[in-house]
Design an enzyme around this catalytic site. Structure first.
Site, PDB file in Angstrom:
ATOM      1  N   GLY A 282       6.982   5.291   8.113  1.00 52.77           N
ATOM      2  CA  GLY A 282       6.181   6.516   8.136  1.00 52.77           C
ATOM      3  C   GLY A 282       6.311   7.198   9.485  1.00 52.77           C
ATOM      4  N   SER A 283       5.252   7.888   9.864  1.00 56.17           N
ATOM      5  CA  SER A 283       5.325   8.695  11.082  1.00 56.17           C
ATOM      6  C   SER A 283       5.197   7.814  12.326  1.00 56.17           C
ATOM      7  CB  SER A 283       4.201   9.725  11.077  1.00 56.17           C
ATOM      8  OG  SER A 283       2.957   9.067  11.018  1.00 56.17           O
ATOM      9  N   THR A 284       5.736   8.310  13.432  1.00 53.79           N
ATOM     10  CA  THR A 284       5.684   7.580  14.691  1.00 53.79           C
ATOM     11  C   THR A 284       4.235   7.378  15.123  1.00 53.79           C
ATOM     12  OG1 THR A 284       7.864   8.386  15.309  1.00 53.79           O
ATOM     13  CG2 THR A 284       6.438   7.666  17.108  1.00 53.79           C
ATOM     14  N   GLU A 285       3.414   8.387  14.905  1.00 52.75           N
ATOM     15  CA  GLU A 285       2.015   8.302  15.312  1.00 52.75           C
ATOM     16  C   GLU A 285       1.287   7.163  14.571  1.00 52.75           C
ATOM     17  OE1 GLU A 285       0.208  11.945  14.216  1.00 52.75           O
ATOM     18  OE2 GLU A 285      -1.802  11.168  14.625  1.00 52.75           O
TER      19      GLU A 285
ATOM     20  N   LYS B 289       0.883  -1.182   0.000  1.00 56.82           N
ATOM     21  CA  LYS B 289       0.000   0.000   0.000  1.00 56.82           C
ATOM     22  C   LYS B 289       0.914   1.224   0.000  1.00 56.82           C
ATOM     23  CE  LYS B 289      -1.826   2.983   2.061  1.00 56.82           C
ATOM     24  NZ  LYS B 289      -1.641   4.424   1.717  1.00 56.82           N
TER      25      LYS B 289
ATOM     26  N   GLY C 117       2.728   4.677  13.108  1.00 60.11           N
ATOM     27  CA  GLY C 117       3.403   3.443  13.519  1.00 60.11           C
ATOM     28  C   GLY C 117       2.752   2.854  14.769  1.00 60.11           C
TER      29      GLY C 117
ATOM     30  N   GLU D  71      10.136  16.410  14.962  1.00 65.30           N
ATOM     31  CA  GLU D  71      10.457  16.132  13.561  1.00 65.30           C
ATOM     32  C   GLU D  71       9.614  17.060  12.669  1.00 65.30           C
ATOM     33  OE1 GLU D  71       9.318  12.342  11.685  1.00 65.30           O
ATOM     34  OE2 GLU D  71      11.331  12.331  10.824  1.00 65.30           O
TER      35      GLU D  71
ATOM     36  N   GLU E 118       9.665   1.593  10.729  1.00 69.09           N
ATOM     37  CA  GLU E 118      10.726   2.589  10.504  1.00 69.09           C
ATOM     38  C   GLU E 118      10.052   3.940  10.655  1.00 69.09           C
ATOM     39  OE1 GLU E 118      13.793   1.913  10.009  1.00 69.09           O
ATOM     40  OE2 GLU E 118      13.780  -0.168   9.346  1.00 69.09           O
TER      41      GLU E 118
ATOM     42  N   CYS F  46      13.833  10.697   6.717  1.00 64.26           N
ATOM     43  CA  CYS F  46      13.736  10.248   8.120  1.00 64.26           C
ATOM     44  C   CYS F  46      15.064  10.420   8.841  1.00 64.26           C
ATOM     45  CB  CYS F  46      13.237   8.818   8.194  1.00 64.26           C
ATOM     46  SG  CYS F  46      14.238   7.662   7.268  1.00 64.26           S
TER      47      CYS F  46
END
Ligand code: ADP
Length: 499
Positions: free
Chosen positions: A245-248, A192, A250, A402, A267, A302
């Site tokens: 992608g983003s930590t959120e 995706k 993730g 970030e 990641e 990143c």
């Protein structure tokens, strides 16, 4: 800052023009499957619609996972050398289409064409070649057990159907980083891609079939994160999910994956420190490295070296060099040869980055260069000047969060102990850089920095053989190298009574 007016855009290849004019379906089981909805992907240099693609939903994800499940046993049963040949053929076709892939990525993401060609496609092809060699190298072990009369060994088996959810900043590399090991290990995959940059993933889906990789082994479901992405991360038929992608997001994926105890690799974000000691030596080379550490891909990286720590003795000399270099960068559309930096990916990312810049000024930051959106002929795109702040506190938003844009914070430090504490103070732990001529210090810093990768007297190097991933809130697990092959295989222990 210069914005060239007469730079000629690169002419598009006919195959790229045709691809942009097509009605793209989802790529499932080796054919295009129209979805119930579509989504537009924009050209971030102009804000105009580039192409429409299908927007998959949960039912489409079911269809794609079912196709991947059907294809998996046959794919895994192929002799390793046969899988290798097919994956090499896939890499050959990527090489054949390299210019088209670079043009598409430059249009869809905004990055300069020469970067898309010399970096992105080159790395993506290199990764596919590396993983193409793995099917014949997977091994188990034998174990020296202390119970008498046994032969005990392990087998590495595919996990089954894998899912990959990728971001928009390096769409091709993020895709091959997951396609390669998944397929090499005998798994099938549903990819995706990010809704902002879905095009090259669709091209890869078609190339896989052309290479002779059986239908259903690589499926591409374009669509939104909250629908297609969420459905994929919850799907009971998916054994492993790899996310960048983003930590959120993730965190959301890990929560969704927990229901069926999927394997998860993440990641995520970073706020990476680049540390230059007084004994850096060649300040010109170091300033160049610091420049590209933050401004490569317009800061949408990143591992961006977004916190630059300069020891007091070289602080002013490096800041002067950086300011001069940043001022010479050309910001412009990716297809123009003169462009060093392209636009940001989207209007919302532009707003976010400008918001951070405003916040940096409010927080008392000293704006050394940049700080503005670019207007004139670039006013319809999402262009921001390379921006450098000094004088911000370590806890300020610009210095600690970030940004994913071309915004650098520069700090002054006294000694090793102080800079280590400051560098390691954030919850992230993705990458770090150290410049020094002192060998002992280089190794001390490498050992103590909280980061999944440390670059010494360089920055931002990758190789498919070298594991990559983050500590703390920067991620879970590693991609690339041998460890990723372990992540895409199950380890089975076999006990055989021989006496
Ligand atoms: P960025 O902030 O860089 O856009 P995101 O983490 O939002 O990165 O997106 C990275 C990928 O994750 C994209 O493919 C996006 O569609 C997908 N995504 C976003 N939200 C979700 C979600 N809730 N579940 C699964 N995937 C998601």
């Amino acid at each position: 800052m210069s914005t060239p007016i007469s730079a000629e855009p690169a002419p598009l290849l006919p195959a790229v023009t045709q691809f942009l004019q097509r009605q793209h379906g989802l790529w499932i089981d080796g054919q295009p499957v129209p979805a119930r909805a579509t989504l537009a992907t924009l050209n971030p240099a102009t804000g105009q619609i580039l192409c429409h693609v299908s927007a998959g939903d949960a039912a489409d994800i079911d269809t794609a996972v079912a196709a991947a499940q059907r294809a998996q046993p046959r794919w895994a049963a192929l002799l390793p050398a046969a899988r290798e040949r097919l994956l090499h053929r896939f890499a050959d076709l990527m090489e054949r289409d390299r210019e088209a892939l670079a043009q598409l990525e430059s249009l869809d993401n905004g990055k300069p064409l020469r970067v898309a060609y010399n970096v992105e496609t080159q790395v993506a092809i290199g990764q596919m070649r590396y993983y193409a060699g793995w099917p014949t190298k997977l091994t188990g072990e034998t174990y020296a057990v202390s119970s008498p009369g046994f032969h005990v060994y392990s087998r590495r088996e595919p996990v089954g159907v894998c899912a990959a959810i990728t971001p928009w900043n390096y769409s091709l590399v993020m895709a091959t980083q997951k396609i390669g090991p998944a397929l090499a290990a005998g798994n099938t995959l549903v990819l995706k891609p990010a809704e902002q940059t879905p095009l090259t993933a669709l091209w890869l889906g078609e190339l896989a079939l052309e290479a002779g990789i059986p239908a259903g082994v690589l499926n591409v479901v374009t669509g939104l994160g909250q629908t297609a992405g969420a459905a994929l991360s919850q799907h009971p038929g998916v054994a492993k999910i790899a996310f960048t992608g983003s930590t959120e997001v993730g965190r959301a994926i890990q929560r969704a994956a927990a229901t069926h105890l999927k394997r998860v690799s993440l990641e995520l974000g970073g706020k990476s420190p680049l540390i230059l000691f007084d004994d850096t030596g060649d300040l010109d080379a170091a300033a160049q490295a610091a420049l590209w550490a933050i401004f490569a891909n317009s800061g949408q990286n990143c591992v961006a070296g977004s916190r630059l720590f300069l020891q007091a003795g070289i602080h002013d000399a490096v800041v002067d060099r950086l300011a001069a270099l940043a001022g010479q960068l050309t910001v412009g559309p990716g297809l123009e040869a003169a462009s060093d930096l392209g636009p940001l990916i989207s209007a919302s990312q532009l707003d976010r980055v400008l918001g951070f810049i405003a916040e940096g000024s409010r927080a008392g930051g000293d704006l050394i260069v940049g700080g503005h959106r670019l207007g004139g002929r670039l006013s319809q795109g999402y262009f921001v000047e390379p921006t450098i702040f000094a004088g911000l506190g370590d806890e300020s938003a610009v210095a600690s969060q970030e940004i994913f844009g071309p915004v650098l914070s520069v700090f002054r430090f006294k000694d090793e102990e102080e800079v280590l504490a400051r560098a390691n103070a954030l919850p992230y732990g993705l990458a770090a850089g150290v410049w020094t001529q002192n060998l002992g210090r280089a190794h001390r810093m490498a050992a103590q920095l909280k980061a999944g990768v440390v670059w010494v007297n360089t920055y931002d190097w990758f190789d498919p053989a070298v594991p990559f991933g983050g500590m703390g809130e920067s991620g879970l697990g590693r991609e690339l190298g041998r460890p990723v092959m372990e992540a895409y295989t199950e380890l089975k222990s076999v006990w055989v009574k021989i006496e």
